[in-house]
Design a protein around this motif. Structure first.
Motif, mmCIF file in Angstrom:
data_model
loop_
_atom_site.group_PDB
_atom_site.id
_atom_site.type_symbol
_atom_site.label_atom_id
_atom_site.label_comp_id
_atom_site.label_asym_id
_atom_site.label_seq_id
_atom_site.Cartn_x
_atom_site.Cartn_y
_atom_site.Cartn_z
ATOM 1 N N ASP A 106 0.830 -1.210 0.000
ATOM 2 C CA ASP A 106 0.000 0.000 0.000
ATOM 3 C C ASP A 106 0.862 1.257 0.000
ATOM 4 O O ASP A 106 0.559 2.227 -0.703
ATOM 5 C CB ASP A 106 -0.934 0.014 1.206
ATOM 6 N N ASP A 107 1.944 1.259 0.793
ATOM 7 C CA ASP A 107 2.843 2.415 0.815
ATOM 8 C C ASP A 107 3.505 2.618 -0.537
ATOM 9 O O ASP A 107 3.663 3.757 -0.992
ATOM 10 C CB ASP A 107 3.897 2.248 1.906
ATOM 11 N N ASP A 108 3.898 1.493 -1.187
ATOM 12 C CA ASP A 108 4.492 1.605 -2.522
ATOM 13 C C ASP A 108 3.497 2.204 -3.511
ATOM 14 O O ASP A 108 3.844 3.076 -4.306
ATOM 15 C CB ASP A 108 4.952 0.236 -3.019
ATOM 16 N N GLN A 150 0.956 4.095 -2.792
ATOM 17 C CA GLN A 150 0.731 5.496 -2.414
ATOM 18 C C GLN A 150 1.871 6.363 -2.911
ATOM 19 O O GLN A 150 1.646 7.472 -3.403
ATOM 20 C CB GLN A 150 0.591 5.613 -0.894
ATOM 21 N N GLY A 151 3.119 5.851 -2.820
ATOM 22 C CA GLY A 151 4.273 6.600 -3.305
ATOM 23 C C GLY A 151 4.238 6.792 -4.800
ATOM 24 O O GLY A 151 4.608 7.846 -5.315
ATOM 25 N N GLU A 152 3.776 5.777 -5.532
ATOM 26 C CA GLU A 152 3.663 5.906 -6.986
ATOM 27 C C GLU A 152 2.614 6.946 -7.355
ATOM 28 O O GLU A 152 2.788 7.704 -8.302
ATOM 29 C CB GLU A 152 3.322 4.562 -7.619
ATOM 30 N N ASP A 153 1.522 6.977 -6.592
ATOM 31 C CA ASP A 153 0.486 7.973 -6.874
ATOM 32 C C ASP A 153 0.980 9.385 -6.600
ATOM 33 O O ASP A 153 0.613 10.327 -7.303
ATOM 34 C CB ASP A 153 -0.766 7.699 -6.034
ATOM 35 N N ASP A 154 1.820 9.551 -5.561
ATOM 36 C CA ASP A 154 2.332 10.880 -5.238
ATOM 37 C C ASP A 154 3.316 11.381 -6.286
ATOM 38 O O ASP A 154 3.468 12.585 -6.482
ATOM 39 C CB ASP A 154 3.014 10.863 -3.866
ATOM 40 N N GLU A 155 4.013 10.465 -6.968
ATOM 41 C CA GLU A 155 5.001 10.872 -7.963
ATOM 42 C C GLU A 155 4.369 11.317 -9.277
ATOM 43 O O GLU A 155 4.996 11.993 -10.079
ATOM 44 C CB GLU A 155 5.974 9.719 -8.223
#
Length: 132
Positions: A117-119, A121-126
């Motif tokens: 989930d964190d991965d 979320q990080g992809e969405d933020d980028e």
């Protein structure tokens, strides 16, 4: 003397032991199936807690008949029977959710799911704001 008192309350000690083990498993384990097993143990301890004082020594089921003066209260037994049915249904739903989570994430370990989930979320933020 102590042993007689201990024997008289052994069902409460079993209840406390099962409740503690179930709570520990739910809190300490990351595997979702093990958490469901812990919830089952906790639930079973609650059944024992309600059923223990329900039995009256020398009591009979609450069916009126001559020669019986002491009757057991049927309410705890009915409540626990209902709780068992609800518990089985809840366990089935929980296992179905675990299967679905395993299909979506490829794991039933909480740490792996949180990491994925964190991965995500990080992809969405980028991503730039227009690409969403």
């Amino acid at each position: 003397m102590f042993s007689e008192e201990f024997i008289g309350y052994y069902n409460y000690f079993i209840t406390i032991f099962l409740m503690s083990c179930g709570l520990y498993i739910v809190v300490a384990r990351g595997n979702m199936v093990k958490k469901l097993v812990g919830l089952g143990m906790f639930q079973t301890s609650v059944y024992l807690l309600y059923l223990t004082p329900a039995k009256i020594l020398g009591g009979t089921p609450p069916i009126l008949a001559e020669g019986f003066d002491v009757y057991s209260n049927p309410l705890p037994h009915v409540l626990i029977l209902t709780a068992i049915v609800v518990g089985v249904a809840t366990l089935g739903l929980g296992l179905a959710l675990v299967v679905r989570i395993n299909e979506a994430y490829g794991s039933i370990e909480e740490d792996d799911i949180f990491a994925k989930d964190d991965d995500l979320q990080g992809e969405d933020d980028e991503l730039p704001g227009d690409a969403r």
